[in-house]
Design a protein around this motif. Structure first.
Motif, PDB file in Angstrom:
ATOM      1  N   VAL A 299      45.839  37.757  39.018  1.00 58.57           N
ATOM      2  CA  VAL A 299      45.218  36.571  39.082  1.00 58.57           C
ATOM      3  C   VAL A 299      46.391  35.283  39.047  1.00 58.57           C
ATOM      4  O   VAL A 299      46.370  33.928  40.271  1.00 58.57           O
ATOM      5  CB  VAL A 299      43.901  35.872  37.905  1.00 58.57           C
ATOM      6  CG1 VAL A 299      43.814  34.157  38.106  1.00 58.57           C
ATOM      7  CG2 VAL A 299      43.012  36.828  38.066  1.00 58.57           C
ATOM      8  N   GLU A 302      47.503  35.131  42.631  1.00 58.39           N
ATOM      9  CA  GLU A 302      47.160  34.829  43.693  1.00 58.39           C
ATOM     10  C   GLU A 302      47.356  33.011  43.648  1.00 58.39           C
ATOM     11  O   GLU A 302      47.580  32.160  44.511  1.00 58.39           O
ATOM     12  CB  GLU A 302      45.792  34.912  43.433  1.00 58.39           C
ATOM     13  CG  GLU A 302      44.966  34.334  44.499  1.00 58.39           C
ATOM     14  CD  GLU A 302      44.635  34.849  45.968  1.00 58.39           C
ATOM     15  OE1 GLU A 302      44.843  33.975  46.948  1.00 58.39           O
ATOM     16  OE2 GLU A 302      44.757  35.991  46.232  1.00 58.39           O
ATOM     17  N   MET A 356      39.875  35.454  42.851  1.00 55.40           N
ATOM     18  CA  MET A 356      39.804  35.001  41.195  1.00 55.40           C
ATOM     19  C   MET A 356      39.010  34.975  40.119  1.00 55.40           C
ATOM     20  O   MET A 356      39.380  35.801  39.146  1.00 55.40           O
ATOM     21  CB  MET A 356      41.072  33.855  41.092  1.00 55.40           C
ATOM     22  CG  MET A 356      42.452  33.835  41.800  1.00 55.40           C
ATOM     23  SD  MET A 356      43.487  32.580  41.467  1.00 55.40           S
ATOM     24  CE  MET A 356      42.472  31.097  42.330  1.00 55.40           C
ATOM     25  N   ALA A 367      37.801  32.437  35.070  1.00 59.19           N
ATOM     26  CA  ALA A 367      38.680  31.930  36.145  1.00 59.19           C
ATOM     27  C   ALA A 367      37.681  30.165  36.407  1.00 59.19           C
ATOM     28  O   ALA A 367      36.941  30.343  36.794  1.00 59.19           O
ATOM     29  CB  ALA A 367      39.051  32.073  37.215  1.00 59.19           C
TER      30      ALA A 367
END
Length: 388
Positions: A299, A302, A356, A367
């Motif tokens: 995550v 990203e 994510m 998230a």
């Protein structure tokens, strides 16, 4: 059996409880093999069979999975590797109908079994179906007095739940394949945008330097300095891309070091190319298991990718700290142009945002992305600890 007062009898309650356990296994967060083993054990117990098995074909004449119940580990070891498809094993993978046989050995469709195989008599086979697609089959054998229609109906219920578990497994596998393909495509795009462009500039500069060597050595030396700079920048870009493709090992407690190394490498590449400045802040040790750490790292990657490539930011900050009982909190923030999160999700084109959220859900985390035009972006990931 129902009591005289109309209440369920002991056997009915036991059957209901065992069916409930199997259903809960399908809906719980246990692995597919564990779910299937629960189903085959339940089928053997409730049908009163001596042996039971559940086979999932591999598409090449054998079985990808073959789970058994009622045999000792020594008996299973004596039988050797997974069986091939033959006789009733194969029949149940071709015929979308249950089979009940009083003595399997007397049936003309019976073929053979290995010498170490236990002797089977009464047989019940129920296919595991989704629509008209046969995903596998449940096999039961050796019930005193033979199997009944009620047994067939009961095992059919369990086969339906096995179909749910196998269908979920197929979908999960396809989603993993799609995610891997999409990530590879994105990294290939990054390599083209970053490294390939620098290598192209490097090649042109080398060619120009070669033409200047004889007629203007001083200018050639100046160009050689440019070559060194371009080569260093290409190397740093490549290092950052490779770290994203194959991150450093993240065993127990290693996530902060791995993430800090990632941020530093990307910061060096951004400085060389005039991009944003990146910083990392960590607070306290973490005790997340490797699977949770991998989610946090992916995550973060990203979010960093989006900030560096699209945000037009001056600074990007990464913060990682303990959160809750054994969990972790990750924040990646930038002071860039920002965007309309709702519009991005509605457009169904935001692979990064979906990725994510899916990664967070895979470890029961959350998230969130907070952003808006000209307000920068904050990506916040909360990952819970593992319950003891």
């Amino acid at each position: 059996m129902t009591t005289a007062a109309g209440q369920p009898g002991r056997d009915e309650l036991r059957t209901a409880r065992r069916l409930s356990d199997a259903v809960l296994a399908v809906n719980g967060r246990v692995t597919v093999p564990e779910v299937l083993q629960t189903i085959v054990d339940t089928a053997r117990e409730l049908a009163g069979a001596e042996y039971a098995a559940l086979g999932v074909p591999d598409g090449a004449g054998s079985f990808a999975q073959f789970l058994v119940s009622g045999m000792t580990q020594g008996q299973q070891d004596a039988l050797g590797p997974l069986p091939r498809q033959h006789g009733f094993l194969a029949l149940m993978l071709r015929e979308p109908a249950a089979q009940r046989v009083a003595d399997i050995r007397a049936d003309p469709r019976f073929r053979w079994w290995p010498e170490e195989h236990p002797t089977l008599r009464a047989f019940l086979g129920v296919p595991i179906l989704t629509g008209t697609d046969i995903l596998g089959a449940l096999y039961l054998a050796n019930k005193a007095g033979g199997f009944t229609e009620a047994d067939e109906e009961l095992v059919g219920v369990l086969a339906a739940h096995a179909a749910i578990a196998l269908t979920h497994a197929r979908l999960a596998a396809r989603n993993r394949e799609l995610t891997i393909a999409e990530e590879r495509a994105r990294i290939a795009h990054d390599l083209h945008d970053a490294v390939a462009q620098r290598l192209f500039g490097l090649r042109l500069t080398v060619q120009a330097t070669g033409m200047l060597l004889d007629r203007d050595p001083a200018a050639a030396r100046a160009r050689l300095s440019e070559v060194a700079t371009l080569a260093r920048e290409a190397s740093e870009e490549l290092q950052a891309a490779v770290l994203e493709l194959r991150p450093a090992g993240i065993g127990d407690g290693a996530l902060p070091a791995a993430l800090q190394a990632q941020v530093r490498a990307l910061d060096r590449a951004c400085r060389a190319s005039g991009g944003p400045r990146l910083s990392y802040t960590g607070d306290g040790p973490l005790t997340l298991p490797p699977a949770h750490q991998a989610v946090v790292l992916r995550v973060a990657q990203e979010a960093l990718h989006n900030a560096v490539r699209h945000a037009r930011a001056h600074t990007v900050r990464v913060r990682l700290m303990p959160h809750g009982r054994g969990g972790a909190l990750l924040e990646v923030s930038d002071d860039g142009a920002g965007f309309d999160v709702g519009a991005a999700l509605a457009a169904r084109g935001s692979l990064g945002l979906r990725s994510m959220r899916e990664r967070a859900c895979s470890v029961r985390g959350t998230a969130t992305v907070r952003s808006g035009p000209d307000t920068g972006t904050v990506v916040r990931l909360e990952v819970p600890g593992v319950r003891g």
